[in-house]
Scaffold this active site. Structure first.
Site, mmCIF file in Angstrom:
data_model
loop_
_atom_site.group_PDB
_atom_site.id
_atom_site.type_symbol
_atom_site.label_atom_id
_atom_site.label_comp_id
_atom_site.label_asym_id
_atom_site.label_seq_id
_atom_site.Cartn_x
_atom_site.Cartn_y
_atom_site.Cartn_z
ATOM 1 N N ASP A 19 -103.556 -48.458 -46.679
ATOM 2 C CA ASP A 19 -102.542 -48.032 -47.658
ATOM 3 C C ASP A 19 -103.199 -47.276 -48.807
ATOM 4 O O ASP A 19 -102.735 -46.216 -49.237
ATOM 5 C CB ASP A 19 -101.696 -49.215 -48.147
ATOM 6 C CG ASP A 19 -102.523 -50.425 -48.569
ATOM 7 O OD1 ASP A 19 -103.750 -50.446 -48.332
ATOM 8 O OD2 ASP A 19 -101.938 -51.366 -49.145
ATOM 9 N N ASP A 69 -103.799 -41.626 -36.338
ATOM 10 C CA ASP A 69 -102.653 -40.762 -36.032
ATOM 11 C C ASP A 69 -101.939 -40.409 -37.333
ATOM 12 O O ASP A 69 -101.635 -39.241 -37.608
ATOM 13 C CB ASP A 69 -101.706 -41.511 -35.084
ATOM 14 C CG ASP A 69 -100.460 -40.708 -34.763
ATOM 15 O OD1 ASP A 69 -100.595 -39.503 -34.485
ATOM 16 O OD2 ASP A 69 -99.359 -41.282 -34.805
ATOM 17 N N ASP A 120 -102.226 -36.602 -39.811
ATOM 18 C CA ASP A 120 -101.103 -35.723 -40.174
ATOM 19 C C ASP A 120 -101.092 -35.494 -41.681
ATOM 20 O O ASP A 120 -100.851 -34.375 -42.159
ATOM 21 C CB ASP A 120 -99.752 -36.340 -39.767
ATOM 22 C CG ASP A 120 -99.308 -35.914 -38.375
ATOM 23 O OD1 ASP A 120 -100.180 -35.662 -37.536
ATOM 24 O OD2 ASP A 120 -98.079 -35.835 -38.149
HETATM 25 C C1 IPM Z 1 -101.184 -36.981 -31.819
HETATM 26 C C2 IPM Z 1 -99.761 -37.207 -31.369
HETATM 27 C C3 IPM Z 1 -99.765 -38.202 -30.205
HETATM 28 C C4 IPM Z 1 -100.358 -39.505 -30.707
HETATM 29 C C5 IPM Z 1 -98.394 -38.433 -29.544
HETATM 30 C C6 IPM Z 1 -97.745 -37.141 -29.107
HETATM 31 C C7 IPM Z 1 -98.474 -39.419 -28.402
HETATM 32 O O1 IPM Z 1 -98.982 -37.639 -32.433
HETATM 33 O O2 IPM Z 1 -101.993 -36.531 -30.987
HETATM 34 O O3 IPM Z 1 -101.481 -37.254 -32.976
HETATM 35 O O4 IPM Z 1 -99.652 -40.332 -31.306
HETATM 36 O O5 IPM Z 1 -101.544 -39.721 -30.498
HETATM 37 MG MG MG Z 2 -99.976 -37.584 -34.325
#
Ligand code: IPM
Ligand code: MG
Length: 359
Positions: free
Chosen positions: A224, A248, A252
């Site tokens: 967090d 993941d 992002d």
């Molecule tokens: C990523 C994507 C994948 C993940 C999905 C599409 C399964 O979000 O490569 O980050 O969660 O790993």
């Molecule tokens: Mg992802």
């Protein structure tokens, strides 16, 4: 003997962006002496439609035989109601696990030309150069037991299991420390050790691995706080190593620091350096087929592939320089567009990179 590359465009914008990356690969072959053989395969929804499975055996065979895999993206609205076992995402998870690609490198580098495209203040992000090392074949994504069960009384309950064995933590730890040795020698291991036993063990094993790398400074951060620090002061980080799901999410977040998720490539490596290369963004079904996606993350994935798996660093440098010069020239796809820049389509961006390679 020329090296083999398995090309798996997948779904949605995967088709368009991989087509641009292949243009780049082709010109390196025709004009600069690169020699690779490519073989196409189906994955994700496209594979499901053709064969009833998101990861046909034939695709796994092509991928296994290749020296590297170039992947677009998987998924789309039309497959969302399918059983989870055959959804496009299962194809991606299956190939990651099947090839043993446990180490996922997700660099977040801010191109100076794009500093104004970030939603964060320029002084917060300029100069950003961060590497997220995400564990990719374990954790809650793969842990058993998992499923949806019906409890006494008829209510349904969904469940997943977050498990990490010591060897899984150790190998991703080593992978991250090796990378840190080539960078600024600082690692932040991200966990939730105050709540989750599996990451309490994660922390302990990271400490153990660190003993073999006395030059690298290891610190720990709860996830967090890491999310907060990424948007507060991202330049404090050099290498971050973390679990599959935390990686993941944080990757992002880190991508957005750089202006657009459309810019970032990734590499997923096995124990021997064989890898799969893909943009970190998804299949973006909302813009698929419109020729407006940003192909640069995929083109830069080709660069990473040449560098890490095909031993062609000079070719990789060529791509990196070409992308740089296209950005210098003011060309922008919609996702990175800002005032005064020239908005171009996906294919025009690919053509521009090809032209820059040849100029
Ligand atoms: C990523 C994507 C994948 C993940 C999905 C599409 C399964 O979000 O490569 O980050 O969660 O790993
Ligand atoms: Mg992802």
């Amino acid at each position: 003997m020329s090296k083999k590359v398995a090309v798996l465009p997948g779904d949605g914008i995967g088709q368009e962006i991989v087509a641009e990356a292949i243009k780049v690969l082709n010109v390196l072959q025709s004009d600069f002496g690169l020699s690779v053989e490519t073989e196409n395969g189906l994955i994700g929804g496209a594979a499901y439609d053709a064969h009833g499975t998101p990861l046909p055996d034939q695709t796994m065979d092509i991928a296994r035989e290749a020296d590297a895999v170039l992947l677009g993206a998987v998924g789309g609205y039309q497959w969302e109601s399918l059983d989870i076992a055959v959804r496009p995402e299962k194809g991606l998870l299956g190939i990651r696990a099947g090839l043993g690609l446990f180490s996922n490198l997700r660099p977040a580098i801010l191109y100076p030309q794009l500093a104004s495209a970030s939603t964060l203040r320029e002084d917060v992000v300029s100069g950003l150069d961060l590497m997220i090392v995400r564990e990719l074949t374990g954790g809650i994504y793969f842990g058993q037991p998992r499923g949806i069960r019906t409890l006494e009384g008829g209510e349904r309950q969904g469940f997943n299991t977050l498990v990490y064995a010591e060897h899984e933590i150790e190998r991703i730890g080593r992978s991250a420390f090796e990378i840190a040795m080539k960078r600024d020698k600082r690692i932040t291991s991200v966990d939730k050790a105050n709540v989750l036993e599996s990451t309490e063990l994660w922390r302990e094993v990271m400490e153990r691995v660190a003993k073999d790398y006395p030059e690298v400074e290891l610190s720990h951060m709860y996830v967090d706080n890491a999310a907060m620090q990424l948007v507060r002061a991202p330049k404090q980080f050099d290498v971050m190593v973390t679990t599959n799901m935390f990686g993941d999410i944080l990757s992002d977040c880190a991508a957005m620091l750089t202006g657009s998720i459309g810019m970032l490539p990734s590499a997923s490596l096995d124990a021997n350096g064989k890898g799969m290369y893909e943009p970190i963004h998804g299949s973006a079904p909302d813009i698929a087929g419109q020729n407006i996606a940003n192909p640069l993350a995929t083109i830069l994935s080709v660069s990473m592939m040449l560098r890490y798996s095909l031993d062609e660093a000079e070719m990789a440098d060529r791509i990196d320089r070409a992308v740089d010069s296209v950005l210098d020239g003011g060309l922008r796809t919609r996702d990175i567009h800002s005032d005064g820049m020239q908005e171009v389509s996906c294919s025009a961006m690919g053509d521009a990179v090809v032209a820059a390679l040849c100029s």
